[in-house]
Write an enzyme that holds these catalytic residues in place. Structure first.
Site, PDB file in Angstrom:
ATOM      1  N   ASP A 161      -9.597  -4.287   8.695  1.00  0.00           N
ATOM      2  CA  ASP A 161      -8.678  -5.209   9.365  1.00  0.00           C
ATOM      3  C   ASP A 161      -9.315  -5.735  10.653  1.00  0.00           C
ATOM      4  O   ASP A 161      -9.215  -6.923  10.969  1.00  0.00           O
ATOM      5  CB  ASP A 161      -7.360  -4.497   9.693  1.00  0.00           C
ATOM      6  CG  ASP A 161      -6.777  -3.795   8.495  1.00  0.00           C
ATOM      7  OD1 ASP A 161      -6.008  -4.412   7.748  1.00  0.00           O
ATOM      8  OD2 ASP A 161      -7.108  -2.612   8.292  1.00  0.00           O
ATOM      9  N   ARG A 219     -11.945  -8.248   9.740  1.00  0.00           N
ATOM     10  CA  ARG A 219     -11.314  -9.515   9.382  1.00  0.00           C
ATOM     11  C   ARG A 219     -10.869 -10.258  10.639  1.00  0.00           C
ATOM     12  O   ARG A 219     -11.032 -11.488  10.764  1.00  0.00           O
ATOM     13  CB  ARG A 219     -10.105  -9.259   8.481  1.00  0.00           C
ATOM     14  CG  ARG A 219     -10.458  -8.821   7.069  1.00  0.00           C
ATOM     15  CD  ARG A 219      -9.236  -8.290   6.336  1.00  0.00           C
ATOM     16  NE  ARG A 219      -9.530  -8.050   4.923  1.00  0.00           N
ATOM     17  CZ  ARG A 219      -8.812  -7.249   4.135  1.00  0.00           C
ATOM     18  NH1 ARG A 219      -7.759  -6.602   4.630  1.00  0.00           N
ATOM     19  NH2 ARG A 219      -9.138  -7.086   2.872  1.00  0.00           N
ATOM     20  N   ARG A 221       0.825  -1.206   0.000  1.00  0.00           N
ATOM     21  CA  ARG A 221       0.000   0.000   0.000  1.00  0.00           C
ATOM     22  C   ARG A 221       0.862   1.259   0.000  1.00  0.00           C
ATOM     23  O   ARG A 221       0.512   2.270  -0.605  1.00  0.00           O
ATOM     24  CB  ARG A 221      -0.914  -0.017   1.219  1.00  0.00           C
ATOM     25  CG  ARG A 221      -1.922  -1.178   1.233  1.00  0.00           C
ATOM     26  CD  ARG A 221      -2.720  -1.198   2.532  1.00  0.00           C
ATOM     27  NE  ARG A 221      -3.685  -2.283   2.577  1.00  0.00           N
ATOM     28  CZ  ARG A 221      -3.461  -3.472   3.131  1.00  0.00           C
ATOM     29  NH1 ARG A 221      -2.279  -3.723   3.674  1.00  0.00           N
ATOM     30  NH2 ARG A 221      -4.400  -4.395   3.149  1.00  0.00           N
ATOM     31  N   HIS A 228      -2.817   0.883   8.202  1.00  0.00           N
ATOM     32  CA  HIS A 228      -3.574  -0.106   7.433  1.00  0.00           C
ATOM     33  C   HIS A 228      -2.587  -0.718   6.447  1.00  0.00           C
ATOM     34  O   HIS A 228      -2.451  -0.274   5.315  1.00  0.00           O
ATOM     35  CB  HIS A 228      -4.733   0.561   6.690  1.00  0.00           C
ATOM     36  CG  HIS A 228      -5.462  -0.363   5.757  1.00  0.00           C
ATOM     37  ND1 HIS A 228      -5.964  -1.577   6.151  1.00  0.00           N
ATOM     38  CD2 HIS A 228      -5.754  -0.249   4.434  1.00  0.00           C
ATOM     39  CE1 HIS A 228      -6.547  -2.170   5.128  1.00  0.00           C
ATOM     40  NE2 HIS A 228      -6.426  -1.386   4.069  1.00  0.00           N
TER      41      HIS A 228
END
Length: 317
Positions: A151, A154, A91, A178
């Site tokens: 996150d 999850r 990212r 993140h």
């Protein structure tokens, strides 16, 4: 005199933007939804397609493809536009190109007279949220990144699956960037008020190695999904919907968003994923959890990595 209605503007109708719009329609979260994209045909096609589903939606929603001028009366602008993460790319690799794209986008949004809340979903989300705050001039409370909402979702899903309980009864957080330096807050993780450590202590078939593997699967989930289908979009779309609902319904909900730290956790001048109370005004306050020594070190490392990566963004401001 007409009563005020809620308007959400979505910038970018790619996988994430269109999935988010579809989720908004299905749950009837907003009265008005405007889709904006550099590819006007794509935005128009999505608006047409969504409108054709209105007879089956829970509430009526006015949906149209528009321009940045339609942001003037928007309560929330959600930015999902930008370059996508490619297989093998982190990212943080996206910083330079997406910062450049965002400067133009935010300029157009603010030129419309917009005075609401901007939600950022594009990666690297923490750095781009900081950039949007700088580019927009909005108060820090009204610029929010999706942070580690997904996150955390999850994490809760995998823990619920592992312990065979409903994930909605799992209370556990992922904080930090993140991305690769995020961390699980095991010291505050519980199921229905019983700590995860107690669950593992009295349920002998569970062990810490399994829990460590769960976190790794959380951290690396995006890479796995991108490898298998090219992009992630359903999970983040639902995360954005949850954040939108918290704002428009003035919920004072606790969500792990990318929020500005001004001394919390001993950190300043950074947007990063932390639990925060979110309502109609944006981020009401950051919740400062009492982290153990290991968690503090990992969080500080996450902050350090973000600050080093975002240094060019700050320098060019």
């Amino acid at each position: 005199m007409l009563s005020r209605v809620n308007r959400v503007a979505v910038i970018g109708t790619g996988f994430v933007g269109s999935s988010y719009a579809f989720a908004l329609l299905n749950q009837g979260i907003t009265e008005e939804l405007v889709l904006i994209d550099i590819n006007k045909d794509k935005a128009e096609g999505d608006a047409m397609d969504l409108n054709h589903g209105l007879p089956f939606a829970p509430t009526s929603t006015k949906i149209w493809h528009g321009s940045y001028a339609d942001c003037d009366e928007a309560d929330i602008v959600v930015i999902t536009a930008g370059a996508n993460q490619k297989p093998g790319e982190t990212r943080l690799d996206l910083v330079e190109k997406n910062t450049r794209i965002f400067k133009g986008i935010v300029g157009e949004i603010m030129a419309s007279g917009f005075d609401g809340i901007i939600v950022v979903a594009t990666n690297p989300v923490d750095i781009l949220t900081y950039a949007v705050w700088k580019f927009s001039g909005l108060p820090k409370e009204r610029v929010i990144g999706s942070g580690t909402i997904l996150d955390t979702a999850r994490f809760r899903f995998l823990l619920g699956d592992y312990f065979d309980v409903d994930s909605r009864n799992v209370h556990a957080y992922i904080i930090g960037e993140h991305g690769d330096t995020e961390l699980p807050v095991w010291s505050h993780a519980d199921i229905a008020g019983t700590s995860i450590s107690e669950w593992t202590k009295y349920k002998h078939k569970y062990d810490q190695a399994d829990l460590d593997a769960i976190f790794l699967n959380v951290r690396d989930a995006a890479y796995q999904i991108i490898e298998k289908k090219g992009a992630t979009f359903y999970g983040i779309a639902m995360s954005l919907l949850r954040l939108t609902k918290a704002i428009l319904h003035n919920e004072n909900a606790v969500l792990t968003v990318s929020a500005y730290l001004d001394g919390e956790y001993g950190q300043k001048d950074i947007f990063i994923g932390v639990p925060a109370v979110v309502n109609r005004d944006g981020v009401r306050e950051v919740i400062e959890m009492d982290l153990n020594d290991e968690e503090k070190q990992k969080f500080e490392h996450s902050v350090k990595v973000l600050k080093e990566t975002m240094a060019p963004v700050v320098a060019n401001d």
